[in-house]
Design a protein around this motif. Structure first.
Motif, PDB file in Angstrom:
ATOM      1  N   ARG A 129     -32.531 -37.195 -29.147  1.00 47.08           N
ATOM      2  CA  ARG A 129     -31.290 -37.836 -29.620  1.00 47.08           C
ATOM      3  C   ARG A 129     -31.131 -37.673 -31.128  1.00 47.08           C
ATOM      4  O   ARG A 129     -30.035 -37.456 -31.623  1.00 47.08           O
ATOM      5  N   GLN A 130     -32.246 -37.750 -31.844  1.00 47.99           N
ATOM      6  CA  GLN A 130     -32.202 -37.605 -33.297  1.00 47.99           C
ATOM      7  C   GLN A 130     -31.727 -36.208 -33.693  1.00 47.99           C
ATOM      8  O   GLN A 130     -30.924 -36.059 -34.611  1.00 47.99           O
ATOM      9  N   ASN A 131     -32.211 -35.179 -32.994  1.00 50.99           N
ATOM     10  CA  ASN A 131     -31.772 -33.805 -33.265  1.00 50.99           C
ATOM     11  C   ASN A 131     -30.291 -33.636 -32.970  1.00 50.99           C
ATOM     12  O   ASN A 131     -29.572 -32.971 -33.720  1.00 50.99           O
ATOM     13  N   GLU A 132     -29.821 -34.232 -31.882  1.00 55.31           N
ATOM     14  CA  GLU A 132     -28.405 -34.142 -31.519  1.00 55.31           C
ATOM     15  C   GLU A 132     -27.534 -34.818 -32.573  1.00 55.31           C
ATOM     16  O   GLU A 132     -26.486 -34.280 -32.954  1.00 55.31           O
ATOM     17  N   ASP A 133     -27.953 -35.970 -33.050  1.00 58.44           N
ATOM     18  CA  ASP A 133     -27.209 -36.671 -34.106  1.00 58.44           C
ATOM     19  C   ASP A 133     -27.180 -35.850 -35.390  1.00 58.44           C
ATOM     20  O   ASP A 133     -26.159 -35.760 -36.059  1.00 58.44           O
ATOM     21  N   ARG A 134     -28.311 -35.237 -35.736  1.00 58.29           N
ATOM     22  CA  ARG A 134     -28.393 -34.409 -36.945  1.00 58.29           C
ATOM     23  C   ARG A 134     -27.466 -33.203 -36.823  1.00 58.29           C
ATOM     24  O   ARG A 134     -26.738 -32.869 -37.749  1.00 58.29           O
ATOM     25  N   ASP A 135     -27.476 -32.553 -35.651  1.00 53.90           N
ATOM     26  CA  ASP A 135     -26.605 -31.392 -35.438  1.00 53.90           C
ATOM     27  C   ASP A 135     -25.131 -31.780 -35.519  1.00 53.90           C
ATOM     28  O   ASP A 135     -24.322 -31.064 -36.098  1.00 53.90           O
ATOM     29  N   ARG A 136     -24.773 -32.916 -34.966  1.00 51.36           N
ATOM     30  CA  ARG A 136     -23.386 -33.390 -34.998  1.00 51.36           C
ATOM     31  C   ARG A 136     -22.969 -33.672 -36.440  1.00 51.36           C
ATOM     32  O   ARG A 136     -21.860 -33.359 -36.846  1.00 51.36           O
ATOM     33  N   ALA A 137     -23.874 -34.242 -37.214  1.00 50.39           N
ATOM     34  CA  ALA A 137     -23.561 -34.532 -38.619  1.00 50.39           C
ATOM     35  C   ALA A 137     -23.323 -33.234 -39.390  1.00 50.39           C
ATOM     36  O   ALA A 137     -22.394 -33.157 -40.207  1.00 50.39           O
ATOM     37  N   VAL A 138     -24.133 -32.201 -39.132  1.00 54.78           N
ATOM     38  CA  VAL A 138     -23.944 -30.915 -39.800  1.00 54.78           C
ATOM     39  C   VAL A 138     -22.617 -30.294 -39.367  1.00 54.78           C
ATOM     40  O   VAL A 138     -21.864 -29.773 -40.196  1.00 54.78           O
ATOM     41  N   GLU A 139     -22.296 -30.358 -38.071  1.00 57.48           N
ATOM     42  CA  GLU A 139     -21.011 -29.847 -37.579  1.00 57.48           C
ATOM     43  C   GLU A 139     -19.848 -30.542 -38.289  1.00 57.48           C
ATOM     44  O   GLU A 139     -18.888 -29.887 -38.693  1.00 57.48           O
ATOM     45  N   ASP A 140     -19.931 -31.845 -38.437  1.00 54.50           N
ATOM     46  CA  ASP A 140     -18.866 -32.598 -39.105  1.00 54.50           C
ATOM     47  C   ASP A 140     -18.711 -32.166 -40.557  1.00 54.50           C
ATOM     48  O   ASP A 140     -17.589 -31.980 -41.048  1.00 54.50           O
ATOM     49  N   GLU A 141     -19.822 -32.000 -41.268  1.00 56.45           N
ATOM     50  CA  GLU A 141     -19.769 -31.591 -42.672  1.00 56.45           C
ATOM     51  C   GLU A 141     -19.199 -30.182 -42.828  1.00 56.45           C
ATOM     52  O   GLU A 141     -18.390 -29.926 -43.718  1.00 56.45           O
ATOM     53  N   VAL A 142     -19.621 -29.273 -41.965  1.00 53.33           N
ATOM     54  CA  VAL A 142     -19.122 -27.894 -42.019  1.00 53.33           C
ATOM     55  C   VAL A 142     -17.624 -27.873 -41.721  1.00 53.33           C
ATOM     56  O   VAL A 142     -16.853 -27.201 -42.404  1.00 53.33           O
ATOM     57  N   THR A 143     -17.203 -28.627 -40.726  1.00 50.38           N
ATOM     58  CA  THR A 143     -15.783 -28.679 -40.366  1.00 50.38           C
ATOM     59  C   THR A 143     -14.952 -29.219 -41.526  1.00 50.38           C
ATOM     60  O   THR A 143     -13.912 -28.647 -41.872  1.00 50.38           O
ATOM     61  N   LYS A 144     -15.409 -30.300 -42.133  1.00 48.20           N
ATOM     62  CA  LYS A 144     -14.693 -30.862 -43.290  1.00 48.20           C
ATOM     63  C   LYS A 144     -14.599 -29.854 -44.430  1.00 48.20           C
ATOM     64  O   LYS A 144     -13.555 -29.725 -45.067  1.00 48.20           O
ATOM     65  N   CYS A 145     -15.668 -29.139 -44.662  1.00 50.43           N
ATOM     66  CA  CYS A 145     -15.687 -28.148 -45.737  1.00 50.43           C
ATOM     67  C   CYS A 145     -14.664 -27.047 -45.474  1.00 50.43           C
ATOM     68  O   CYS A 145     -13.926 -26.645 -46.382  1.00 50.43           O
ATOM     69  N   VAL A 146     -14.589 -26.569 -44.242  1.00 55.16           N
ATOM     70  CA  VAL A 146     -13.613 -25.518 -43.909  1.00 55.16           C
ATOM     71  C   VAL A 146     -12.195 -26.040 -44.103  1.00 55.16           C
ATOM     72  O   VAL A 146     -11.354 -25.369 -44.701  1.00 55.16           O
TER      73      VAL A 146
END
Length: 144
Positions: A2-19
């Motif tokens: 679950r921790q890895n999934e949360d970390r991956d989702r957080a990275v996806e959110d940051e990358v999306t915001k940056c784009v």
């Protein structure tokens, strides 16, 4: 797990915001398009591919591939996905994507070597990685 999934989702959110923020300076009206994350060929019920994020404004499309740690195998997979996407689109098999004039692919992650970033840029992919506490986007606009 679950921790890895949360970390991956957080990275996806940051990358999306940056784009959205960075590319939005050139392409106004960019929004997240959840319904386009799963790509299907016309008249085929099986998913052709999945992207970690999709951002678009009606004319410009950004397909996002995000990994916490970007490795060479991930970059090779993105190259294949882009090739397959372009081939299917050129053959008229992706009607949901036919109205987009331009398609960009962005690769993002927190652990992303400079060698792999250069390789992605040489493929005309956008590169999103941490920089000074935020994520920043590199865009090879001169040769792509």
């Amino acid at each position: 797990w679950r921790q890895n999934e949360d970390r991956d989702r957080a990275v996806e959110d940051e990358v999306t915001k940056c784009v959205i923020q960075t590319a939005g300076e050139r392409h106004s009206g960019l929004t997240i398009c959840y319904r386009l994350r799963d790509v299907y060929k016309q008249d085929c019920p099986d998913r052709m591919q999945e992207w970690d994020g999709v951002v678009a404004n009606g004319k410009v499309l950004f397909l996002l591939e995000v990994k916490h740690g970007v490795e060479a195998k991930h970059v090779e997979l993105v190259k294949k996905k882009k090739r397959d996407f372009d081939n299917a689109r050129d053959q008229g098999q992706l009607p949901e994507f036919k109205d987009f004039d331009t398609v960009f692919v962005a690769v993002g992650g927190t652990d992303f070597s400079s060698d792999l970033q250069r390789e992605c840029l040489s493929e005309c992919f956008l590169v999103i990685s941490p920089s000074g506490g935020r994520y920043s986007m590199q865009w090879n606009v001169t040769s792509c």
